[in-house]
Design a protein around this motif. Structure first.
Motif, mmCIF file in Angstrom:
data_model
loop_
_atom_site.group_PDB
_atom_site.id
_atom_site.type_symbol
_atom_site.label_atom_id
_atom_site.label_comp_id
_atom_site.label_asym_id
_atom_site.label_seq_id
_atom_site.Cartn_x
_atom_site.Cartn_y
_atom_site.Cartn_z
ATOM 1 N N PHE A 530 36.804 34.232 25.017
ATOM 2 C CA PHE A 530 36.214 35.503 25.402
ATOM 3 C C PHE A 530 34.860 35.350 26.080
ATOM 4 O O PHE A 530 34.200 36.341 26.395
ATOM 5 N N ILE A 531 34.457 34.107 26.319
ATOM 6 C CA ILE A 531 33.307 33.895 27.206
ATOM 7 C C ILE A 531 33.593 34.547 28.554
ATOM 8 O O ILE A 531 32.709 35.136 29.178
ATOM 9 N N CYS A 532 34.847 34.463 28.973
ATOM 10 C CA CYS A 532 35.211 35.028 30.282
ATOM 11 C C CYS A 532 35.007 36.542 30.313
ATOM 12 O O CYS A 532 34.729 37.104 31.377
ATOM 13 N N ARG A 533 35.138 37.203 29.186
ATOM 14 C CA ARG A 533 34.918 38.657 29.159
ATOM 15 C C ARG A 533 33.454 39.007 29.356
ATOM 16 O O ARG A 533 33.127 40.101 29.814
ATOM 17 N N GLY A 534 32.580 38.099 29.026
ATOM 18 C CA GLY A 534 31.150 38.346 29.212
ATOM 19 C C GLY A 534 30.564 37.559 30.361
ATOM 20 O O GLY A 534 29.345 37.426 30.465
ATOM 21 N N LEU A 535 31.434 37.037 31.251
ATOM 22 C CA LEU A 535 30.971 36.093 32.268
ATOM 23 C C LEU A 535 29.934 36.696 33.206
ATOM 24 O O LEU A 535 28.960 36.029 33.580
ATOM 25 N N ASP A 536 30.107 37.931 33.614
ATOM 26 C CA ASP A 536 29.148 38.560 34.530
ATOM 27 C C ASP A 536 27.757 38.595 33.901
ATOM 28 O O ASP A 536 26.751 38.290 34.546
ATOM 29 N N ALA A 537 27.701 38.961 32.620
ATOM 30 C CA ALA A 537 26.408 39.003 31.928
ATOM 31 C C ALA A 537 25.845 37.605 31.722
ATOM 32 O O ALA A 537 24.624 37.402 31.784
ATOM 33 N N LEU A 538 26.704 36.628 31.461
ATOM 34 C CA LEU A 538 26.243 35.248 31.319
ATOM 35 C C LEU A 538 25.627 34.751 32.623
ATOM 36 O O LEU A 538 24.536 34.152 32.621
#
Length: 780
Positions: A530-538
């Protein structure tokens, strides 16, 4: 919780002479912003013919709001996120305040010039928050405001005051906004203010319907303080006339499309359309505006609150008077205000012609030959610029309280033996770090509702959960020793299930030294897929220069029963490719300890340090597998190699013959690789095992043309290679190109599924049998 370090915010009412001065300033701001875009597109050489752009219409709608803020409302310590498309307005204001050299004004969207969108790390003037990816700019100050209260509760002194976000109404289409609005930890932030530039237009259209009421209700139902600056004082005066309620009703009930079209009409046509309701002439409504000339009527009907200093000042004062919850102001504006393209539904990317720029210069009283001029210091506008520059920038900001990188210990001696997973060791490390008093008080952990399943419980039980007020515990049944305490001194923040919020919080807490004056070391956990779900914020956090640590765990198909929806395969590639990010995939407890301490040191190096991604697992690893290597290299040398990115793992009874293959892997695949290597060894076939603790670090060493001899000595450079990863095979496939050796990359190149670990390893051909077979295939 009130701010203990600042005097209370003082609202200064606008006087008539202030209004005239602000009007003069905003005319200059509008001109400079428009001229910056015009120069970039029409005057500056453009040898490759690329579209430059610059958003004149979107900038124009923000001019009054930003003039009111920077020349009346803001105080020292306030932090502001500027609407991305209002970048030219921001830089024009910084120039008038003496914070930007005139030579930068013609460099908008040019190399080493003013960035297209405000950037903390690339603009020459000081930018509090990078913006550009819509929906993230407003959320950043929200979590920064939380870091302000956190730092104040733990350390007393902060250098920040209020956190303000300026956004376009189309940004409210972004789900990121509502994930933040619904986040409980942000619900009591009295130092947070959002201002919505409600110009009713997005990139390609007029936003359909009348949405403002719906949006306001969503904020109100989430506990926000909702205000609006809807109509200017001239239009309000019309409403106060006899029958004026009919005029207000007519405009209030008009669709966005109809209003935008109407205000672009000549006065006579506008009057005719305005006074016809449902196709019928309304004489009472016509009487309200009968004495207004056709020349004046369009400017009065389009007199909205977002372009009225008094209306904005009143709303800002009301926002300041609310100390216990965030405020949002809906400021109604015209996209393209005061420009020939005002209200045009396709004006987003339109630009003024050279003739229109000449006419605009005359209408704004900009002297010929002074296209980039600031104000005469002796003028009222010049004096106001000096006064506000002194208020905002005249007082030196104290140096932040920092943890020095050299104060972080090299070892903390986490006791681990037998079988342990890297996720377990991660949790033990955090509790062990509590012994380092000065260091541990700067650590704050965060998780999107997965704290227990990512081994944060020990830390939370010891340090508690942060909340602005002490929370009463009504649970009289549960074991008191296992309860989470919620206090202003807690050092964990438990978010709802939102990976976007997780990475926004990590990013803003990772900038706490710069934004609040207090250094925090944020450490987050998230399920690796689920890192990918927050990728834009990362990406946003990394681009902003934040320094933080996050553990993605559990990871890979090693999390076998969970199935493809919870099994990550592409995350190793993200760790390899994202800028300003170190990534590690440790296997053993010693590696985990050294890597974690290095990640903390990176957070302490504010100039050169990076954030760190730890890809961890729940797979139990026999720690004795490291013993031969540790004995051979010694503790200090092994630590150096682990942090450099990898080492040669020695096998018991290994021969000294020339190897037939290099088996290169990372993380939890070490046991399978050792099993395969041992089986080959029994057949009299020598292979080397190379454990890459950080494939990224090794890649960077190679990219920088530095030798990798400690991993692959010169005599072995053309030995064939097999790579194995519990992730996409290409993540390690590049190692064959280092010295031009043949390579067979093994990995997981399709979606996972449920099963036992042995079944999945066999299915995806990353078990010991497949590894050995790949080695033999290279010999044919």
């Amino acid at each position: 919780m009130t701010n203990q370090n600042w005097p209370p915010n003082i609202y200064t009412p606008l006087q008539a002479h202030n209004l005239q001065t602000l009007e003069t300033i905003q005319q200059r701001v509008l001109w400079l912003a428009m001229n910056m875009v015009h120069h970039a597109n029409e005057i500056r050489p453009n040898p490759d013919g690329s579209k430059i752009g610059g958003h004149q219409a979107s900038s124009a709608s923000m001019v009054t709001i930003m003039t009111a803020l920077y020349f009346h409302f803001l105080q020292h310590g306030d932090r502001v996120a500027v609407k991305p498309h209002a970048s030219p307005v921001f830089h024009a204001i910084q120039y008038l305040l003496g914070q930007l050299h005139e030579g930068y004004l013609p460099t908008l969207r040019g190399y080493k010039g003013l960035q297209a969108y405000p950037s903390r790390t690339k603009d020459p003037d000081t930018v509090d928050f990078s913006t550009g990816s819509v929906g993230l700019g407003p959320v950043a100050p929200a979590f920064a405001a939380l870091s302000h209260y956190y730092a104040q509760a733990h350390f007393g002194e902060v250098t920040s005051r209020r956190f303000i976000a300026l956004m376009g109404d189309a940004e409210l289409d972004e789900g990121t906004i509502w994930e933040a609005v619904l986040e409980a930890s942000l619900s009591n932030l009295g130092n947070l203010l959002w201002i919505v530039d409600l110009n009713r237009q997005s990139l390609d259209r007029v936003v359909p319907g009348i949405r403002a009421g719906q949006l306001q209700r969503l904020f109100e139902e989430s506990g926000w303080h909702v205000l609006e600056a809807k109509y200017g004082r001239k239009l309000q005066a019309m409403f106060n006339r006899p029958g004026g309620y009919l005029l207000r009703q007519r405009i209030d009930t008009m669709s966005n499309e109809a209003y935008q079209a109407m205000i672009r009409l000549p006065g006579a046509e506008l009057r005719q359309q305005l006074t016809r309701v449902d196709g019928k002439f309304n004489p009472l409504l016509a009487g309200v505006v009968q004495d207004i000339t056709d020349d004046l009527l369009p400017s009065i009907i389009s007199d909205l609150g977002g372009h009225d200093f008094e209306e904005l000042s009143s709303a800002l004062a009301q926002a300041d008077a609310e100390p216990n919850r965030p405020t949002v102001i809906f400021a109604y504006t015209i996209k393209g205000w005061r420009l020939p393209l005002a209200g045009d539904p396709l004006n987003h990317s339109k630009r003024l012609t050279t003739q229109q720029m000449t006419e605009l210069q005359l209408s704004l009283n900009i002297p010929q030959g002074q296209a980039w001029a600031a104000f005469d210091p002796a003028s009222a506008a010049g004096q106001r610029c000096r006064d506000m520059a002194a208020e905002l920038y005249g007082t030196p900001t104290p140096a932040p309280h920092l943890v020095k990188a050299e104060s972080v210990p090299q070892n903390v001696s986490v006791y681990v033996e037998g079988q342990n997973s890297t996720q377990q060791v991660f949790g033990r490390l955090l509790t062990t770090l509590a012994r380092e008093a000065e260091l541990s008080k700067r650590i704050v952990t965060v998780s999107p509702d997965v704290s227990v399943s990512t081994n944060l419980s020990g830390w939370i039980l010891k340090h508690g959960v942060f909340s602005l007020q002490e929370v009463i515990d009504y649970d009289t049944v549960s074991n008191k020793l296992m309860k989470w305490r919620h206090t202003p001194k807690g050092q964990h923040i438990e978010l709802g299930i939102s990976e976007m919020n997780l990475f926004m919080l990590l990013g803003m807490f990772g900038l706490s030294a710069e934004l609040t004056g207090q250094h925090l070391i944020p450490i987050g956990t998230v399920y690796d897929p689920f890192i990918c779900r927050g990728l834009d914020a990362l990406i946003y956090a990394l681009y902003s220069g934040a320094k933080f640590i996050f553990a993605g765990t559990p990871s890979g198909i090693t999390l076998s029963p969970e199935g493809g929806a919870h099994q990550s395969t592409v995350t190793p590639s993200l760790g390899m490719e994202l800028p300003y990010l170190n990534s590690y995939e440790p296997c053993f407890a010693l590696e985990m300890e050294w890597v974690m301490l290095e990640a903390i040191r990176q957070c302490c190096d504010r100039e050169h340090g990076n954030s760190t991604y730890l890809r961890l697992s729940t797979k139990l690893i026999e720690q004795r597998l490291l013993a031969p290597t540790l004995q051979h290299l010694g503790m200090k040398e092994l630590q150096r190699q682990v942090l450099a990115g990898g080492y040669r793992l020695l096998l018991e009874g290994a021969s000294t013959d020339q190897p037939i293959a290099q088996i290169i892997t990372t993380g939890v695949m070490i046991p399978e690789v050792i099993e395969a290597a041992t089986a080959l060894q029994r057949q009299g076939l020598k292979v080397n095992v190379i454990n890459l603790t950080s494939a990224r670090r090794v890649y960077e060493t190679w990219r920088n043309r530095q030798p990798l001899d400690w991993l692959i000595p010169a005599t072995e450079r053309h030995v064939p290679i097999v790579t194995i990863h519990d992730g996409a095979s290409h993540a390690l496939a590049w190692v064959g190109s280092v010295y031009g050796a043949p390579v067979i990359p093994l990995g997981v190149d399709s979606f996972g599924q449920s099963g036992t670990r042995a079944e999945l390893y066999h299915h995806y051909k990353i078990d010991a049998e497949a590894i050995a077979a790949a080695v033999l295939a290279l010999q044919s």
